[in-house]
Design a protein around this motif. Sequence first.
Motif, PDB file in Angstrom:
ATOM      1  N   GLY A  56       0.819  -1.210   0.000  1.00 16.54           N
ATOM      2  CA  GLY A  56       0.000   0.000   0.000  1.00 16.54           C
ATOM      3  C   GLY A  56       0.850   1.256   0.000  1.00 16.54           C
ATOM      4  O   GLY A  56       0.563   2.230  -0.701  1.00 16.54           O
ATOM      5  N   LEU A  57       1.928   1.234   0.782  1.00 15.12           N
ATOM      6  CA  LEU A  57       2.847   2.364   0.840  1.00 15.12           C
ATOM      7  C   LEU A  57       3.478   2.616  -0.526  1.00 15.12           C
ATOM      8  O   LEU A  57       3.535   3.749  -1.004  1.00 15.12           O
ATOM      9  N   LEU A  58       3.936   1.557  -1.178  1.00 19.86           N
ATOM     10  CA  LEU A  58       4.548   1.701  -2.501  1.00 19.86           C
ATOM     11  C   LEU A  58       3.555   2.246  -3.521  1.00 19.86           C
ATOM     12  O   LEU A  58       3.908   3.080  -4.362  1.00 19.86           O
ATOM     13  N   GLY A  59       2.306   1.803  -3.451  1.00 15.17           N
ATOM     14  CA  GLY A  59       1.276   2.312  -4.361  1.00 15.17           C
ATOM     15  C   GLY A  59       1.033   3.794  -4.166  1.00 15.17           C
ATOM     16  O   GLY A  59       0.900   4.549  -5.141  1.00 15.17           O
ATOM     17  N   ILE A  60       0.996   4.240  -2.925  1.00 18.83           N
ATOM     18  CA  ILE A  60       0.797   5.663  -2.635  1.00 18.83           C
ATOM     19  C   ILE A  60       1.996   6.476  -3.114  1.00 18.83           C
ATOM     20  O   ILE A  60       1.835   7.532  -3.728  1.00 18.83           O
TER      21      ILE A  60
END
Length: 82
Positions: A56-60
């Motif tokens: 999720g962090l990488l997507g953001i």
Amino acid sequence: MPTTSNTHPDAIRTYTLTLNGELDADFVAAYCPPETTLMIEGQTLTISNLRVDQSGLLGIIRSLHNLGCILVSLSTHRGEKS
């Protein structure tokens, strides 16, 4: 190497991102969990209380990059439960 719940990539952690660029609250509403906050001081943006797993962090971060934001710092808050 065995992983514990604190080091596993699927563990939910709380992050703070500091960025340079332009962004509005609509991004946070669309891409981040509800408790996430956005603070804007000129061209410096702080996204805090971001509770996500590593993917999720990488997507953001990718979405922010696509909007032209520059990541200045990323911090993980210790002592957070997954």
